[in-house]
Scaffold this active site. Structure first.
Site, PDB file in Angstrom:
ATOM      1  N   CYS A 114      20.217   4.054   2.717  1.00 36.08           N
ATOM      2  CA  CYS A 114      19.785   4.456   4.096  1.00 36.08           C
ATOM      3  C   CYS A 114      21.162   3.977   4.906  1.00 36.08           C
ATOM      4  O   CYS A 114      22.234   4.000   4.145  1.00 36.08           O
ATOM      5  CB  CYS A 114      18.696   3.598   4.471  1.00 36.08           C
ATOM      6  SG  CYS A 114      18.653   1.854   4.365  1.00 36.08           S
ATOM      7  N   ARG A 166      14.834   0.857   5.003  1.00 37.39           N
ATOM      8  CA  ARG A 166      14.131   1.700   4.240  1.00 37.39           C
ATOM      9  C   ARG A 166      14.731   1.795   2.789  1.00 37.39           C
ATOM     10  O   ARG A 166      13.778   2.038   1.950  1.00 37.39           O
ATOM     11  CB  ARG A 166      14.605   3.120   4.907  1.00 37.39           C
ATOM     12  CG  ARG A 166      13.971   3.372   6.240  1.00 37.39           C
ATOM     13  CD  ARG A 166      14.910   4.552   6.776  1.00 37.39           C
ATOM     14  NE  ARG A 166      16.118   4.067   7.313  1.00 37.39           N
ATOM     15  CZ  ARG A 166      17.024   5.146   7.769  1.00 37.39           C
ATOM     16  NH1 ARG A 166      16.732   6.517   8.100  1.00 37.39           N
ATOM     17  NH2 ARG A 166      18.189   4.571   8.246  1.00 37.39           N
ATOM     18  N   ASP A 222      14.473   6.058  10.859  1.00 33.93           N
ATOM     19  CA  ASP A 222      14.960   4.718  11.134  1.00 33.93           C
ATOM     20  C   ASP A 222      14.127   3.856  11.885  1.00 33.93           C
ATOM     21  O   ASP A 222      13.864   4.201  13.126  1.00 33.93           O
ATOM     22  CB  ASP A 222      16.341   4.919  11.582  1.00 33.93           C
ATOM     23  CG  ASP A 222      16.989   3.391  11.713  1.00 33.93           C
ATOM     24  OD1 ASP A 222      16.342   2.595  11.576  1.00 33.93           O
ATOM     25  OD2 ASP A 222      18.206   3.330  12.301  1.00 33.93           O
TER      26      ASP A 222
HETATM   27  P1  4NP Z   1      18.102   0.986   7.477  1.00 37.19           P
HETATM   28  O1  4NP Z   1      17.878   0.510   9.114  1.00 37.19           O
HETATM   29  O2  4NP Z   1      19.221   1.898   7.599  1.00 37.19           O
HETATM   30  O3  4NP Z   1      16.692   1.636   6.942  1.00 37.19           O
HETATM   31  O4  4NP Z   1      18.230  -0.166   6.622  1.00 37.19           O
HETATM   32  C1  4NP Z   1      18.599  -0.050   9.755  1.00 37.19           C
HETATM   33  C2  4NP Z   1      19.217  -1.468   9.609  1.00 37.19           C
HETATM   34  C3  4NP Z   1      20.056  -1.840  10.550  1.00 37.19           C
HETATM   35  C4  4NP Z   1      20.745  -1.085  11.664  1.00 37.19           C
HETATM   36  C5  4NP Z   1      20.075   0.200  11.643  1.00 37.19           C
HETATM   37  C6  4NP Z   1      19.225   0.759  10.717  1.00 37.19           C
HETATM   38  N1  4NP Z   1      21.656  -1.443  12.477  1.00 37.19           N
HETATM   39  O5  4NP Z   1      21.684  -0.943  13.318  1.00 37.19           O
HETATM   40  O6  4NP Z   1      22.009  -2.714  12.202  1.00 37.19           O
END
Ligand code: 4NP
Length: 143
Positions: free
Chosen positions: A3, A9, A111
């Site tokens: 991700c 995720r 997300d």
């Molecule tokens: P992930 O979610 O891609 O599912 O781990 C996110 C975690 C952090 C951020 C964005 C999405 N961020 O902008 O820091």
């Protein structure tokens, strides 16, 4: 399992798929396309929803996807189309490009970072269904 941040995720996807496959035969790992959270534990909301479903992801630490991952893994599942684009940009050979696929085939795992607990629950269920399909396919191909 890939991700963006490797804290919401993909840690869940790693934990779920690991729980459905024999550890000795399959290596499952996760990574992010960005390095914002390298070395951190998964988001507490992901840890919580996984724990409610009997899966412990609290020991995972975030890392960034690297090109060598294409050598280490036969398949690279990504959560959304932005991940797909970013990972395909790292791929060099056609074989590497062909290893990359959306986890949900034609849909994205949204997300949930700015969402609420309900978004995390929906995310868990989407990923669980996909991992069930993938594990069945993998286990059938081995037997
Ligand atoms: P992930 O979610 O891609 O599912 O781990 C996110 C975690 C952090 C951020 C964005 C999405 N961020 O902008 O820091």
């Amino acid at each position: 399992m890939v991700c963006l941040g490797n804290i919401c995720r993909s840690p869940i996807a790693e934990g779920i798929l690991k729980s459905k496959l024999p550890e000795k035969t399959f290596e499952v790992d996760s990574a992010g396309t960005e390095g914002f959270h390298i070395g951190r534990s998964p988001d507490p909301r992901s840890i919580e929803i996984a724990a409610q479903n009997g899966i412990n992801i609290s020991k995972q630490t975030a890392r960034k996807f690297i090109r060598e991952d294409f050598k280490r893994f036969d398949r690279v599942y990504v959560m959304d189309r932005s991940n797909l684009k970013n990972i395909k940009q790292i791929a060099i050979t056609e074989e590497e490009v062909n290893k990359v696929a959306l986890l949900l085939e034609n849909k994205e795992v949204p997300d949930p970072y700015y969402g609420n607990d309900n978004e995390f629950k929906k995310m868990f269920d989407l990923i669980d269904n996909a991992c069930e399909r993938i594990s069945k396919k993998l286990l059938n191909s081995k037997s």
